[in-house]
Design an enzyme around this catalytic site. Structure first.
Site, PDB file in Angstrom:
ATOM      1  N   GLU A  91       0.808  -1.255   0.036  1.00 18.84           N
ATOM      2  CA  GLU A  91      -0.046  -0.157  -0.129  1.00 18.84           C
ATOM      3  C   GLU A  91       0.900   1.169   0.104  1.00 18.84           C
ATOM      4  O   GLU A  91       0.402   2.245  -0.573  1.00 18.84           O
ATOM      5  CB  GLU A  91      -0.844  -0.066   1.208  1.00 18.84           C
ATOM      6  CG  GLU A  91      -1.783   1.383   1.170  1.00 18.84           C
ATOM      7  CD  GLU A  91      -2.886   1.335   2.139  1.00 18.84           C
ATOM      8  OE1 GLU A  91      -2.908   0.513   3.179  1.00 18.84           O
ATOM      9  OE2 GLU A  91      -3.716   2.168   2.013  1.00 18.84           O
ATOM     10  N   ASP A 106      -0.501  -5.215   3.016  1.00 22.59           N
ATOM     11  CA  ASP A 106      -0.784  -4.018   3.835  1.00 22.59           C
ATOM     12  C   ASP A 106      -0.104  -4.272   4.892  1.00 22.59           C
ATOM     13  O   ASP A 106      -0.276  -4.918   5.950  1.00 22.59           O
ATOM     14  CB  ASP A 106      -2.364  -4.032   3.952  1.00 22.59           C
ATOM     15  CG  ASP A 106      -3.031  -2.729   4.272  1.00 22.59           C
ATOM     16  OD1 ASP A 106      -2.122  -1.836   4.826  1.00 22.59           O
ATOM     17  OD2 ASP A 106      -4.138  -2.515   4.308  1.00 22.59           O
ATOM     18  N   ILE A 138      -0.141  -2.074   7.558  1.00 28.44           N
ATOM     19  CA  ILE A 138      -1.061  -1.846   8.839  1.00 28.44           C
ATOM     20  C   ILE A 138      -2.416  -1.693   8.187  1.00 28.44           C
ATOM     21  O   ILE A 138      -2.712  -0.586   7.392  1.00 28.44           O
ATOM     22  CB  ILE A 138      -0.651  -0.371   9.419  1.00 28.44           C
ATOM     23  CG1 ILE A 138       0.352  -0.377  10.236  1.00 28.44           C
ATOM     24  CG2 ILE A 138      -1.925  -0.162  10.700  1.00 28.44           C
ATOM     25  CD1 ILE A 138       0.909   0.660  11.143  1.00 28.44           C
ATOM     26  N   ASP A 139      -3.338  -2.567   8.274  1.00 28.79           N
ATOM     27  CA  ASP A 139      -4.681  -2.272   8.247  1.00 28.79           C
ATOM     28  C   ASP A 139      -5.403  -2.254   9.419  1.00 28.79           C
ATOM     29  O   ASP A 139      -5.398  -2.656  10.335  1.00 28.79           O
ATOM     30  CB  ASP A 139      -5.143  -3.765   7.465  1.00 28.79           C
ATOM     31  CG  ASP A 139      -6.669  -3.490   6.856  1.00 28.79           C
ATOM     32  OD1 ASP A 139      -6.984  -2.589   6.120  1.00 28.79           O
ATOM     33  OD2 ASP A 139      -7.721  -4.071   7.437  1.00 28.79           O
ATOM     34  N   THR A 162      -5.199   1.682   9.927  1.00 29.81           N
ATOM     35  CA  THR A 162      -4.249   2.785  10.170  1.00 29.81           C
ATOM     36  C   THR A 162      -5.193   3.784  11.462  1.00 29.81           C
ATOM     37  O   THR A 162      -4.427   4.336  12.323  1.00 29.81           O
ATOM     38  CB  THR A 162      -3.815   3.553   8.952  1.00 29.81           C
ATOM     39  OG1 THR A 162      -3.044   2.625   8.426  1.00 29.81           O
ATOM     40  CG2 THR A 162      -2.788   4.798   9.445  1.00 29.81           C
ATOM     41  N   ASP A 201      -5.832  -4.872   0.996  1.00 23.08           N
ATOM     42  CA  ASP A 201      -6.808  -4.981   2.238  1.00 23.08           C
ATOM     43  C   ASP A 201      -7.231  -6.310   2.332  1.00 23.08           C
ATOM     44  O   ASP A 201      -7.600  -6.519   3.571  1.00 23.08           O
ATOM     45  CB  ASP A 201      -7.960  -3.934   1.941  1.00 23.08           C
ATOM     46  CG  ASP A 201      -7.597  -2.552   1.950  1.00 23.08           C
ATOM     47  OD1 ASP A 201      -6.707  -2.335   2.789  1.00 23.08           O
ATOM     48  OD2 ASP A 201      -8.265  -1.904   0.862  1.00 23.08           O
TER      49      ASP A 201
END
Ligand code: IPD
Ligand code: CA
Ligand code: CA
Length: 274
Positions: free
Chosen positions: A73, A93, A95-96, A98, A219
Site C-alpha cells: 500500500e 498491507d 497496517i490495516d 491505520t 486490504d
C-alpha cells in the site's frame, strides 16, 4: 514457472515470521509513541509506522525471494502489477486499520498474501495488539493461533451480524448508506470495526456472519483466502470483469457464511450503480 521452487510451507513460515516482525515494529511504535501522522490527499491517514513496516516487509522479501514481484500500500503501489498473478507476487498491507492504530485501538493488522499460478496461495493476517494470527494456504484449512477455524454456519439472515467499512473518499457514501439501511432492516446488526482484513478473518472464525465493502487488493488478498479456507463463500455483488482474477477484484466484495451469502447478495446487488 518452476513450481517446484515454490515450497508452500516455507513460504507460509516466511510470511508468518515477517508479519510477526512487522507487528513488533508497530507495537513498539505505539508503546513509545514514536510515530508521526500525515494525510494522503489531505484525507487518508498514514503514519510513519505504516511506512516503516512497509519497508521492513519489502526488505525481507527482497532478501529471501529476489525474483518475486511486490505490491504494497505505501511504497510499491502499482496496482497493475496484480493483473498478472501467474508469477509470484506478494500483496501487502503493512497496517490495516491505520485509523485504529493512531487512536490507540486494538483492531489493527499486518496483512501478507502471496499469489502465483493465478490464485492467492498463502495468506497471513496478524493482529499484534490482540496477539491473534490468522493463517491459510490454498492447500490447508485456516487457523487462528494454530487452531483450526470455521465460519459460523448461520442460516437465518435476520440473525446475521454483518460488518462493513467506509472509504476515505466520501463520494460513494450515499449509495453505501442505502446498503447499510437495508442490512440494518434485514439482519441482526452491523459492525464497523476499522480493519477490513480483520473483519474478513472474523467472518472466517465465526465472530461475524458476513462482510461487504469495496477495497484495494492489499486490504483483502490474504484475508479472503483465510475466509475461503474456513468455509466462507467469497464473491462480489457485481459482475467481475473477465480479465481480472476474482481473488483480487476489489469492488463490491461479499464474504459470508454460505447460507446467508445469496440472501445478502439479493439485498445488496440492486444498489450497485453501473
Ligand atoms: C482501511 C481499513 C478499513 C476500510 C477502509 C480501508 P487502512 O485500510 O481496512 O476498515 O474500511 O476501506 O482503506 O487505510 O487502515 O489500511
Ligand atoms: Ca488497508
Ligand atoms: Ca494500510
Amino acid at each position: 514457472m518452476n513450481q517446484e521452487s515454490l515450497d508452500l510451507q516455507a513460504l507460509k513460515d516466511f510470511a508468518l515470521n515477517t508479519a510477526t516482525e512487522a507487528g513488533q515494529l508497530i507495537q513498539q511504535a505505539r508503546e513509545q509513541n514514536s510515530f508521526e501522522k500525515d494525510y494522503k490527499d489531505q484525507q487518508e491517514l498514514v503514519t510513519s509506522a505504516d511506512i516503516a513496516a512497509d519497508k521492513l516487509i519489502i526488505e525481507r522479501i527482497r532478501a529471501a525471494y529476489p525474483s518475486h514481484k511486490i505490491l504494497t500500500e505505501e511504497t510499491c503501489k502499482d496496482k497493475s502489477l496484480a493483473n498478472d498473478l501467474e508469477h509470484p507476487i506478494w500483496i501487502i498491507d503493512p497496517i490495516d486499520g491505520t485509523v485504529n492504530f493512531a487512536h490507540g485501538q486494538m483492531m489493527v493488522a499486518v496483512s501478507i498474501a502471496l499469489a502465483f499460478a493465478g490464485e492467492v496461495q498463502v495468506g497471513v493476517v496478524h493482529n499484534p495488539f490482540m496477539d491473534e494470527t490468522f493463517v491459510a494456504t490454498s492447500e490447508e484449512a485456516s487457523t487462528l493461533n494454530g487452531r483450526s477455524i470455521h465460519v459460523s454456519g448461520l442460516s437465518d439472515l435476520q440473525k446475521a451480524l454483518v460488518a462493513t467499512g467506509f472509504p476515505y473518499n466520501k463520494s460513494t457514501v450515499p449509495e453505501i448508506m442505502e446498503r447499510v439501511e437495508k442490512v440494518l432492516m434485514h439482519c441482526q446488526d452491523i459492525r464497523r470495526l476499522g480493519s477490513a482484513a480483520l473483519d474478513i478473518c472474523w467472518v472466517a472464525c465465526g465472530r461475524l456472519d458476513a462482510y461487504f465493502e469495496s477495497l484495494s487488493p492489499w486490504d483483502f488478498a490474504a484475508a479472503r483466502l483465510i475466509a475461503q479456507q474456513a468455509g466462507a463463500t467469497c464473491g462480489h455483488f457485481c459482475q467481475v470483469p473477465e480479465d481480472i482474477p476474482a481473488c483480487i477484484y476489489n469492488h463490491h466484495l461479499l464474504i459470508a457464511t454460505p447460507d446467508v451469502y445469496l440472501p445478502l447478495d439479493d439485498l445488496l446487488r440492486p444498489t450497485v450503480r453501473s
